[in-house]
Scaffold this active site. Structure first.
Site, mmCIF file in Angstrom:
data_model
loop_
_atom_site.group_PDB
_atom_site.id
_atom_site.type_symbol
_atom_site.label_atom_id
_atom_site.label_comp_id
_atom_site.label_asym_id
_atom_site.label_seq_id
_atom_site.Cartn_x
_atom_site.Cartn_y
_atom_site.Cartn_z
ATOM 1 N N HIS A 144 0.849 -1.183 0.000
ATOM 2 C CA HIS A 144 0.000 0.000 0.000
ATOM 3 C C HIS A 144 0.898 1.251 0.000
ATOM 4 O O HIS A 144 2.092 1.158 0.325
ATOM 5 C CB HIS A 144 -0.927 -0.018 1.214
ATOM 6 C CG HIS A 144 -2.030 -1.042 1.073
ATOM 7 N ND1 HIS A 144 -3.031 -1.209 1.987
ATOM 8 C CD2 HIS A 144 -2.275 -1.958 0.086
ATOM 9 C CE1 HIS A 144 -3.858 -2.175 1.583
ATOM 10 N NE2 HIS A 144 -3.414 -2.640 0.435
ATOM 11 N N GLU B 169 1.253 3.857 1.871
ATOM 12 C CA GLU B 169 1.908 4.255 3.118
ATOM 13 C C GLU B 169 3.174 3.414 3.356
ATOM 14 O O GLU B 169 4.219 3.933 3.764
ATOM 15 C CB GLU B 169 0.983 4.047 4.328
ATOM 16 C CG GLU B 169 -0.357 4.758 4.255
ATOM 17 C CD GLU B 169 -1.451 3.929 3.589
ATOM 18 O OE1 GLU B 169 -1.175 3.278 2.558
ATOM 19 O OE2 GLU B 169 -2.584 3.935 4.095
ATOM 20 N N CYS C 236 -2.212 -1.059 7.569
ATOM 21 C CA CYS C 236 -1.453 0.196 7.442
ATOM 22 C C CYS C 236 -1.608 1.041 8.702
ATOM 23 O O CYS C 236 -0.688 1.751 9.101
ATOM 24 C CB CYS C 236 -1.899 0.979 6.217
ATOM 25 S SG CYS C 236 -1.337 0.221 4.694
#
Ligand SMILES: NC(=O)c1ccc[n+]([C@@H]2O[C@H](COP(=O)([O-])OP(=O)(O)OC[C@H]3O[C@@H](n4cnc5c(N)ncnc54)[C@H](OP(=O)(O)O)[C@@H]3O)[C@@H](O)[C@H]2O)c1
Length: 347
Positions: A56, A58, A89
């Site tokens: 992802h 992040e 996350c």
């Protein structure tokens, strides 16, 4: 770098994170961008989520740089709470020592849906939310999670103050200003395909691609679709002139064009879904937008208005306003210098 997302009410760092998101198409996952800035507002890292199964956005930030307590993390979508398909996350943000986060939208996925915001706050992280970033970047995703439908039609329309969509007195095919045009390009970049009618192709000679100043590494261009209809006239020369465009035509015997009865928008929709097109960008002209409005296909409308009147050209027609008044509500108005952008959503 010029970034006109700020005209839609986003902060500069969120606007940059949104552009990061636009560089890729991780379908069926949503486009997500992230940006880490330091105390002085300098960009330390920028990242996006490239494809299903990959990191992802992040996590891609944390792989690039060490987070300081005074840094601010911007993410276009609420970080995921769940850890079933990839690490959570939200948990990783806490572990990395992030103390300030700005989120572009709540993730309507029931596995997250506000739970990450609560978790981050419970861990003494300052959380701010700028609404609507995901709605712009991934409208079909919002639709799906609101249980509306798995496809989203966005109608863009440029018009004069007195509702003309073409100007016979001008050599330019543009009615609206440069800010409006740049926002149209951002919206195009969120689309899987751009749909126009036969007459718009023949009259305007459009490129139907994404042209955003300062950004040249967008690796996903929406597919240009021409709704041609049943006529054989000019189709051969048009297909030769625009070899990368897809021509939807109900002439089954022709080579290269795609057979589809364009007079039936449910057939057209079936074609979009077969091709895995979910964000459909309708650019007109009057005939095409009229059909999609009449068939109640259009989910949102972005209406760009100049402050000038036009004497001769094509008027949008009174049915357009009547349709908006009956079936849509206004979301927002944005002043784009001397243009006005009004956005509407279907009731
Ligand atoms: N200001 C803006 O935002 C904007 C945006 C786009 C275009 N325009 C302007 O709009 C003008 C063209 O508008 P227009 O109304 O003449 O043409 P159009 O909407 O571009 O094309 C209409 C033609 O598309 C074919 N078609 C195929 N499937 C259709 C369907 N389901 N519904 C309706 N038509 C279908 C039909 O061809 P057959 O009749 O052969 O079947 C029809 O005549 C251009 O001059 C352009 O500059 C303005």
């Amino acid at each position: 770098m010029v970034n006109n997302f700020k005209y839609l009410g986003f902060s500069e760092p969120m606007a940059l994170a949104m552009v990061e998101a636009l560089k890729v198409n991780p379908y069926p996952n949503p486009r997500v961008g992230a940006l880490l800035i330091d105390e002085q507002g300098n960009v330390k890292a920028a990242a996006n989520h490239k494809q299903k199964g990959s990191n992802h956005a992040e996590i891609n930030i944390f792989e690039q740089v060490q987070v300081e307590e005074t840094d601010i993390l911007y993410v276009t979508l609420e970080p995921c709470f769940h850890s079933d398909t990839s690490p959570s996350c939200a948990t990783e943000i806490i572990n990395q020592g992030v103390k300030n986060i700005v989120i572009g939208d709540i993730d309507l996925d029931i596995r997250t849906n506000g739970r990450s915001v609560s978790l981050l706050k419970d861990n003494n992280i300052s959380v701010q939310i700028e609404s609507n970033a995901n709605n712009i970047l991934n409208p079909y995703y919002e639709n799906t999670h609101k249980k509306l439908k798995d496809i989203h039609y966005l109608l863009k329309i440029g018009m004069s103050k007195n509702d003309y969509i073409t100007n016979d007195a001008s050599d330019s095919r543009y009615i609206t200003n440069e800010i409006s045009l740049s926002i149209v390009h951002y919206l195009r970049a969120t689309a899987d395909c751009i749909v126009i009618g036969k007459n718009t192709l023949l009259n305007d000679d459009p490129k139907l691609n994404v042209r955003i100043p300062g950004i040249n590494n967008i690796d996903h261009n929406p597919e240009p679709i021409i709704m041609w209809g049943g006529s054989t006239e000019n189709i051969e020369s048009a297909m030769k002139k625009y070899p990368t465009f897809t021509f939807l035509s109900s002439m089954p015997s022709r080579e290269n064009n795609t057979y589809c009865d364009t007079s039936s928008l449910s057939d057209v929709e079936e074609y979009f879904l077969e091709r895995k097109f979910r964000n459909i960008f309708i650019e007109g002209g009057k005939g095409i937008l009229g059909s999609f409005l009449r068939d109640h296909k259009i989910d949102s409308i972005y209406e760009f208005k100049s402050n000038l009147n036009i004497e001769n050209g094509i008027h949008i027609g009174h049915n357009y306003r009547a349709e908006i008044d009956k079936n849509y509500h206004m979301n927002n108005k944005y002043q784009l210098l001397d243009n006005l952008l009004t956005t509407y959503t279907r009731n």
